[in-house]
Design a protein around this motif. Structure first.
Motif, PDB file in Angstrom:
ATOM      1  N   TRP A  53       0.832  -1.198   0.000  1.00 34.56           N
ATOM      2  CA  TRP A  53       0.000   0.000   0.000  1.00 34.56           C
ATOM      3  C   TRP A  53       0.877   1.263   0.000  1.00 34.56           C
ATOM      4  CZ3 TRP A  53      -4.609   0.781  -1.546  1.00 34.56           C
ATOM      5  CH2 TRP A  53      -5.614  -0.164  -1.373  1.00 34.56           C
ATOM      6  N   VAL A  54       1.920   1.245   0.816  1.00 32.54           N
ATOM      7  CA  VAL A  54       2.820   2.401   0.894  1.00 32.54           C
ATOM      8  C   VAL A  54       3.506   2.625  -0.454  1.00 32.54           C
ATOM      9  CG1 VAL A  54       4.926   3.293   1.949  1.00 32.54           C
ATOM     10  CG2 VAL A  54       3.185   2.207   3.380  1.00 32.54           C
ATOM     11  N   GLN A  55       3.910   1.538  -1.109  1.00 34.95           N
ATOM     12  CA  GLN A  55       4.551   1.651  -2.419  1.00 34.95           C
ATOM     13  C   GLN A  55       3.590   2.269  -3.446  1.00 34.95           C
ATOM     14  OE1 GLN A  55       6.004  -2.207  -3.583  1.00 34.95           O
ATOM     15  NE2 GLN A  55       7.543  -2.312  -1.947  1.00 34.95           N
ATOM     16  N   ALA A  56       2.332   1.807  -3.430  1.00 34.33           N
ATOM     17  CA  ALA A  56       1.336   2.340  -4.357  1.00 34.33           C
ATOM     18  C   ALA A  56       1.081   3.819  -4.085  1.00 34.33           C
ATOM     19  CB  ALA A  56       0.042   1.538  -4.245  1.00 34.33           C
ATOM     20  N   PHE A  57       1.038   4.188  -2.799  1.00 35.88           N
ATOM     21  CA  PHE A  57       0.791   5.580  -2.411  1.00 35.88           C
ATOM     22  C   PHE A  57       1.949   6.471  -2.845  1.00 35.88           C
ATOM     23  CE2 PHE A  57       0.025   8.682   1.323  1.00 35.88           C
ATOM     24  CZ  PHE A  57      -0.787   9.477   0.515  1.00 35.88           C
ATOM     25  N   GLU A  58       3.169   5.981  -2.685  1.00 34.28           N
ATOM     26  CA  GLU A  58       4.333   6.755  -3.098  1.00 34.28           C
ATOM     27  C   GLU A  58       4.359   6.958  -4.614  1.00 34.28           C
ATOM     28  OE1 GLU A  58       6.528   8.356  -1.209  1.00 34.28           O
ATOM     29  OE2 GLU A  58       5.253   7.738   0.476  1.00 34.28           O
ATOM     30  N   GLU A  59       3.896   5.957  -5.341  1.00 34.58           N
ATOM     31  CA  GLU A  59       3.813   6.084  -6.797  1.00 34.58           C
ATOM     32  C   GLU A  59       2.769   7.127  -7.178  1.00 34.58           C
ATOM     33  OE1 GLU A  59       5.140   5.280 -10.601  1.00 34.58           O
ATOM     34  OE2 GLU A  59       5.950   4.562  -8.687  1.00 34.58           O
ATOM     35  N   TYR A  60       1.641   7.115  -6.479  1.00 38.53           N
ATOM     36  CA  TYR A  60       0.569   8.081  -6.721  1.00 38.53           C
ATOM     37  C   TYR A  60       1.047   9.516  -6.494  1.00 38.53           C
ATOM     38  CZ  TYR A  60      -3.771  10.662  -5.680  1.00 38.53           C
ATOM     39  OH  TYR A  60      -4.771  11.595  -5.635  1.00 38.53           O
ATOM     40  N   LYS A  61       1.952   9.695  -5.538  1.00 37.44           N
ATOM     41  CA  LYS A  61       2.449  11.034  -5.208  1.00 37.44           C
ATOM     42  C   LYS A  61       3.266  11.667  -6.344  1.00 37.44           C
ATOM     43  CE  LYS A  61       2.699  10.394  -0.173  1.00 37.44           C
ATOM     44  NZ  LYS A  61       3.605  10.340   1.008  1.00 37.44           N
ATOM     45  N   LYS A  62       3.665  10.865  -7.318  1.00 40.01           N
ATOM     46  CA  LYS A  62       4.466  11.383  -8.422  1.00 40.01           C
ATOM     47  C   LYS A  62       3.616  12.068  -9.495  1.00 40.01           C
ATOM     48  CE  LYS A  62       7.823   7.594  -7.949  1.00 40.01           C
ATOM     49  NZ  LYS A  62       8.422   6.409  -8.646  1.00 40.01           N
TER      50      LYS A  62
END
Length: 340
Positions: A56-65
């Motif tokens: 989930w954290v990885q997906a969220f960090e990707e979304y932040k880009k």
């Protein structure tokens, strides 16, 4: 319905039901601003949401880009919990799309090998499969437009994706109706023409419904029957853009004006159909279709007015979209019964 066609018809109607659910969830996805939460598309690996907190954290960090977070949500104290909420609706929307693909493809192969489909029905089913694949492409084509610079999808692509879903549903229903009513009667030419125009303008109205949703044009001019106190055509329609084409396709005020006006046209055509139908000796099915059209179009018109007056609350906006689906169903059924 012939017994040999019963299972095929149930299959097609199940597809109609899933397409209806797909559009409803798509409406929720749009109204909750969830459509840009998944920033990539993979046929297999995106089938299930992240299954661990690390994922989930990885997906969220990707979304932040991407622009939606960088230009909007970064200022809204947007948390991982908020991200999970919007991710769910976009994932669920795509998941239903995958289910629809399986529901269409697997039974089609089964019926094909069991020789349960006529050559005409096989051709129609291949068209349906192509439409389904193209709809999946349109979905990603739409999402991609909001991942570059502007943190919102193109309203043109949104309208195309939405309208093609409605068309796919209508065509699937038409194929099912061909099997339910295999006998052909003489068409009522006048009523078929009116219903045909009604369908064209209804689809045009659905396109403009997509424009209104994509531009958030329902959040302005929240008055009825005039666009504001004393103005049928608000001055901003002319001031927003430099040409009438742009005013009526890209300007928020212009798009809302067209959507309002088309509503009157659709109601008028359905009332004309009902009035002219009294000149003919109709079957029970034809009468039922026309009566349903009159009831649903007035319900839809009222929902549109209240959705506008209350500035598009989630439940009203979604109900308005759902009833549009019912209206298209009644229009497709009525046109089929008047044509065949």
């Amino acid at each position: 319905m012939k017994n040999k066609n019963k299972s095929v018809t149930i299959w097609l109607l199940s597809g109609c039901l899933l397409l209806f659910v797909m559009v409803v969830v798509g409406g929720i996805t749009r109204l909750t601003n969830s459509g840009l939460s998944m920033t990539d598309w993979h046929l297999v690996t995106d089938t299930f949401p992240p299954l661990s907190e690390e994922k989930w954290v990885q997906a969220f960090e990707e979304y932040k880009k991407f622009p939606e977070y960088q230009k909007i949500n970064i200022h809204n104290d947007f948390t991982l919990s908020d991200y999970k909420f919007i991710y769910f609706w976009e994932w669920f929307h795509r998941f239903i799309g995958r289910i629809i693909g399986l529901v269409f493809l697997i039974p089609f192969i089964y019926f094909l090998f069991r020789k349960r489909l006529s050559s005409e029905t096989i051709k129609k089913c291949f068209i349906l499969l192509g439409m389904g694949a193209f709809q999946g492409f349109l979905g990603w084509f739409m999402v991609k437009s909001g991942l570059i610079d502007n943190p919102d999808v193109s309203h043109f692509r949104l309208a195309l994706h939405l309208t093609f879903a409605f068309i796919t549903f209508a065509y699937t229903l038409w194929v099912a109706l061909d099997l339910i009513y295999p006998n052909r009667n003489e068409a009522i030419i006048l009523l078929r023409k009116i219903a045909g125009f009604g369908l064209i303008f209804l689809l045009l109205q659905i396109i403009y419904g997509g424009f209104v949703a994509g531009l958030n044009a329902g959040l302005i001019h929240n008055h009825w029957p005039l666009m504001s106190d004393g103005q049928f055509l608000h001055e901003s329609v002319i001031l927003e853009k430099d040409s009438w084409f742009l005013r009526l396709t890209e300007g928020k005020s212009g798009v809302q004006f067209v959507h309002r006006t088309l509503a009157y046209v659709v109601v008028g055509l359905i009332l004309l159909l009902a009035f002219k139908s009294h000149q003919f000796d109709l079957t029970k099915q034809q009468k039922t279709g026309i009566n349903a059209l009159v009831i649903i179009v007035f319900l839809q018109f009222g929902l549109g007015v209240f959705t506008l007056l209350y500035s598009v609350p989630l439940w009203l906006g979604l109900t308005h979209q759902v009833v549009a689906f019912f209206l298209l169903t009644a229009m497709t059924y009525t046109l089929h019964r008047l044509s065949k």
